[in-house]
Scaffold this active site. Structure first.
Site: not given
Ligand SMILES: NC(=O)c1ccc[n+]([C@@H]2O[C@H](COP(=O)([O-])OP(=O)(O)OC[C@H]3O[C@@H](n4cnc5c(N)ncnc54)[C@H](O)[C@@H]3O)[C@@H](O)[C@H]2O)c1
Length: 451
Positions: A11, A155, A158, A210, A214, A263, A266, A329, A336
């Site tokens: 994100v 929203f 990936e 949100k 989902n 899977g 999210c 997917k 994950r």
């Molecule tokens: N992946 C998706 O498709 C998606 C879509 C919509 C919403 N979200 C939501 O967005 C959020 C992030 O998801 P993601 O998939 O990008 O996670 P991710 O695990 O890919 O990335 C999170 C990043 O945050 C960093 N991090 C952790 N603690 C930190 C801190 N204190 N300071 C700076 N960096 C820090 C980690 O090192 C990591 O690189 C989650 O809440 C998720 O539910 C994800």
């Protein structure tokens, strides 16, 4: 505009690159120095179509910078996005430790007005929690600084994240502050040129939106998986049923494909978190609990079919399955909560060997599966098939849709294909001489003819 993005995962990095693409100056912060070093060297650490060129271009033009130093990242920023992970706790609740850490760090650093934006998926009440943590840190410092905390859930999906961020269906902003809403409207205006896309609402409604979105999508998937299982039992074909119900505009064709269960990072965790939140407020989330239960069962279904088949043939022990697809997917390297992991665990627990291939998730898989001696992750799509007792398809990558079936048939010990995604036509597989077992459709036994 000056922006600081905290957390450069799927994100954070996508948001940063897309915001920089619109001319903003974006400073990306991550606690993981290896990620920051890689990004500084021009290498994107995740697989996301179209992301690398955006990152490279905007870095070269000086609009995108990377650091582990939050104070440096926040110095000139008006908008501070928190995009850190919010994984599941063992009881299904949302782990807010990273969100809390970010809020604490912001509270220790903040020295002029900032809009702190929760982009992570967080339970209702988290904006108030973040506000409280920052205020507490300011109090400890004896400082008085104005700030706002806004909910702006993301929203994107990936595999198509860049496109989703550049052309969002809607931008949800939860705030009671009209001035803050106006500033966010300006920030997001380049992504809403065709029509007004911003929906401003109360913070709690934005946080809830949100989860509701989902869980609705997860419900569609679990519903269709349940229909598929009933179709198998009663002799119907779920593909025909899908066409039949999807033509009703109130239902539509989207998100009603049966498969191996949802899977990823999210749906599973967000469904569990909403169940936990609902219960903690005294509500009974019966439907969402059923969605979760159906999904957990579905993730074991493909392996059950494979084991049942081999049991009837004299036993699963010692058999080898070629498995196509490890990511949860297509078009992502994210594993994950991937159904491939459930499938592999179940097969190897039954004494089988799994030889697996995925176009991009192979390296992740090797790390995750390194302690399982019965799994080999291979670099070529056809290598696992050579000498295997069956082929199982778990992920819907395009390159699996029209493979060289003659080659597969010649390489397999027996022409048996288990398809967890319904990628192939039953009549074609029959003509090709395969025993073909899919989802929500009757198995077919090949007629031993080659094209
Ligand atoms: N992946 C998706 O498709 C998606 C879509 C919509 C919403 N979200 C939501 O967005 C959020 C992030 O998801 P993601 O998939 O990008 O996670 P991710 O695990 O890919 O990335 C999170 C990043 O945050 C960093 N991090 C952790 N603690 C930190 C801190 N204190 N300071 C700076 N960096 C820090 C980690 O090192 C990591 O690189 C989650 O809440 C998720 O539910 C994800």
């Amino acid at each position: 505009m000056n922006i600081c993005i905290i957390g450069t995962g799927y994100v954070g990095l996508v948001a940063a690159a897309c915001l920089a693409e619109m001319g903003n100056d974006v400073s990306c912060i991550d606690v993981n120095p290896q990620i920051i070093d890689r990004l500084k060297a021009g290498k994107v650490h995740i697989f996301e179509p179209g992301l690398e060129p955006l990152v490279t271009r905007n870095t070269a033009e000086g609009r995108l910078t990377f650091s582990t130093d939050l104070a440096e990242g926040m110095r000139d920023a008006l908008f501070v996005f928190s995009c850190v992970g919010t994984p599941s706790m063992p009881d299904g609740s949302c782990d807010l430790s990273y969100v809390d850490q970010v809020a604490t760090q912001i509270g220790r650093i903040i020295d002029d007005y900032k809009i702190v934006i929760n982009k992570s998926t967080v339970p209702v009440g988290t904006a108030d929690r973040v506000k409280g943590i920052i205020a507490e840190e300011l109090k400890k410092r004896g400082a008085s600084v104005e700030f706002d905390v806004v909910s702006n859930p993301e929203f994107l999906k990936e595999g198509d994240a860049v496109n989703d961020f550049l052309k969002p269906d809607r931008v949800i902003v939860g705030t009671d502050n009209v001035r803050t809403a106006k500033l966010l409207e300006t920030l997001y205006a380049p992504f809403a040129r065709s029509r007004d896309k911003m929906i401003v609402m109360g913070v709690r409604s934005a946080e809830m939106t949100k989860y509701a979105a989902n869980c609705m999508l997860a419900t569609k998937i679990s519903f269709m998986n349940e229909v598929a299982n009933i179709c198998e039992a009663v002799g119907a074909d779920v593909r025909e049923v899908r066409a039949g119900i999807g033509s009703d505009r109130r239902i539509g064709y989207h998100f009603i494909y049966p498969g191996v269960g949802y899977g990823g990072s999210c749906f599973p965790k967000d469904v569990r978190a909403l169940i936990h939140t609902a219960k903690s407020y005294g509500c009974a989330p019966s439907l969402v609990e059923a969605v979760d239960a159906v999904n957990n069962r579905q993730k074991g279904m493909l392996a059950e079919k494979i084991k049942r088949y081999f049991k009837e043939k004299g036993g699963a022990q010692g058999k080898t399955v070629a498995l196509w697809g490890l990511a949860f997917k297509a078009n992502t390297d994210d594993m994950r909560e991937s159904a491939a992991l459930d499938t592999i665990r179940s097969l190897t627990d039954a004494g089988m060997t799994v030889k697996a291939y995925d176009p991009v998730a192979g390296d992740n898989a090797r790390k995750i599966l390194k302690d399982n001696p019965s799994v080999a992750v291979m670099d070529n799509q056809y290598d696992p098939v050579d000498g295997a007792d069956a082929l199982a398809v778990v992920t819907d990558w395009n390159q699996f849709r029209n493979p060289d079936f003659n080659r597969i048939k010649n390489m397999l010990n027996d022409p048996v294909v288990f398809d967890g995604r319904n990628l192939f036509s039953r009549s074609f597989m029959k003509e090709m001489g395969f025993l073909y077992i899919s989802v929500g459709r009757q198995p077919v036994v090949g007629v031993e003819r080659r094209l």
